[in-house]
Scaffold this motif. Structure first.
Motif, mmCIF file in Angstrom:
data_model
loop_
_atom_site.group_PDB
_atom_site.id
_atom_site.type_symbol
_atom_site.label_atom_id
_atom_site.label_comp_id
_atom_site.label_asym_id
_atom_site.label_seq_id
_atom_site.Cartn_x
_atom_site.Cartn_y
_atom_site.Cartn_z
ATOM 1 N N GLY A 122 3.218 0.143 7.992
ATOM 2 C CA GLY A 122 3.180 -1.148 8.665
ATOM 3 C C GLY A 122 4.574 -1.759 8.772
ATOM 4 N N GLU B 169 6.575 -2.585 12.106
ATOM 5 C CA GLU B 169 6.929 -3.975 12.385
ATOM 6 C C GLU B 169 8.450 -4.148 12.489
ATOM 7 O OE1 GLU B 169 4.905 -6.344 9.363
ATOM 8 O OE2 GLU B 169 3.030 -5.402 10.001
ATOM 9 N N ASN C 239 0.871 0.362 3.950
ATOM 10 C CA ASN C 239 1.740 -0.820 4.011
ATOM 11 C C ASN C 239 3.171 -0.431 4.381
ATOM 12 O OD1 ASN C 239 -0.374 -2.491 3.399
ATOM 13 N ND2 ASN C 239 -0.010 -2.382 1.183
#
Ligand code: B12
Length: 216
Positions: A50, A54, A47
């Motif tokens: 991620g 992003e 995560n």
């Protein structure tokens, strides 16, 4: 000590160091840290990666290196979880949908399902609806699980339900969906029976789908 070993694992993943990540996962296991706790650490690192990607702080090369490091760490833990399983509770086939190569989350889900007593057949990535249906015909699983991680590849989820229907197999299995691009709201649209937000939920939902099958 445990915290330190898991910190080492997180650090190795964030540095994209495949060898160190595998070593850190092995080290954590040898210290007696549970496979579940190690998989949770890998998920948290995933995560974090991620968010960095992003947010534009990381680019594809870093993303790839982090992903490979996560995969190497998952690979160390899987045999441990498989060892723990006794009598299979049921059979599950699982795959990432057509056009989608994401697999880390799926591998974690596979590991947790195996560890909770399911016989799991991982069909891998980029699996077409027809391939799902043909494996159902071959292996007669209780549950078909499919993951999608990109908005555009979610369109293949209902195709799996349709392919099972067309092959006359839909009523024989329960259909479970998950992955980063999937939400509970898609269950009806996808023609599925259940959704799991994470690996622990995947196990809970699989258990309740098995109860439904036994009751029917
Ligand atoms: C690592 C990664 C990659 C790696 C994958 C490596 C691999 N071997 O898997 C690589 C670099 C290859 C990659 C490629 C691409 N990626 Co990518 N990737 C990611 C990233 C950063 C992390 C995914 C991950 O592993 N997370 C960690 C795991 C543990 O979490 P998870 O996957 O969500 O899994 C958990 C749950 O979802 C659930 N679960 C998972 N599967 C299943 C299955 C079932 C049945 C159930 C019940 C539950 C369940 O349980 C898991 C454990 O708790 C995400 C960002 C993100 N926030 O997810 C983008 C992301 C998924 N990727 C994205 C994109 C766009 C791409 C590319 C198109 C990029 C490009 N421009 O080339 C390509 C796609 C190529 C393709 N055709 O598939 C987008 C998708 C956007 C969207 N919503 O459409 C994301 C969201 C990033 C972003 N915001 O841009 N990617």
């Amino acid at each position: 000590m445990d915290g330190l070993a898991l910190e080492e694992l997180n650090k190795a993943i964030m540095e994209g160091n495949e060898d160190l990540a595998a070593q850190a996962a092995g080290n954590a296991l040898s210290l007696g840290i549970t496979a579940e706790a190690i998989l949770r650490t890998i998920s948290v690192a995933g995560n974090e990666i991620g968010k960095l990607f992003e947010g534009g702080d990381w680019f594809l090369p870093e993303l790839f290196a982090g992903a490979e490091a996560m995969n190497a760490a998952v690979g160390k833990v899987v045999p441990e979880l498989e060892k723990a399983a006794i009598q299979p509770k049921g059979t599950i086939i699982i795959g990432t949908v057509e056009g989608d190569v994401h697999e880390i989350g799926k591998r974690i889900v596979c590991a947790m399902l195996s560890g909770s007593g399911y016989r799991v057949h991982d069909l891998g990535i980029d699996v077409t609806a027809e391939q799902f249906a043909s494996k159902v015909r071959e292996l007669h699983p209780d549950i078909v699980a499919a993951s999608a991680y990109i908005t555009t590849t979610c369109q293949y989820l209902p195709e799996i339900a349709r392919a099972l229907e067309a092959a006359g197999l839909r009523q024989d299995v329960k259909f479970l969906i998950g992955g980063a691009a999937v939400s509970r709201g898609l269950i009806g649209w996808a023609g599925a029976d259940g959704f799991g937000e994470n690996a622990a939920q995947a196990v809970d939902v699989a258990n309740s789908l098995m109860k439904d099958l036994e009751g029917s």
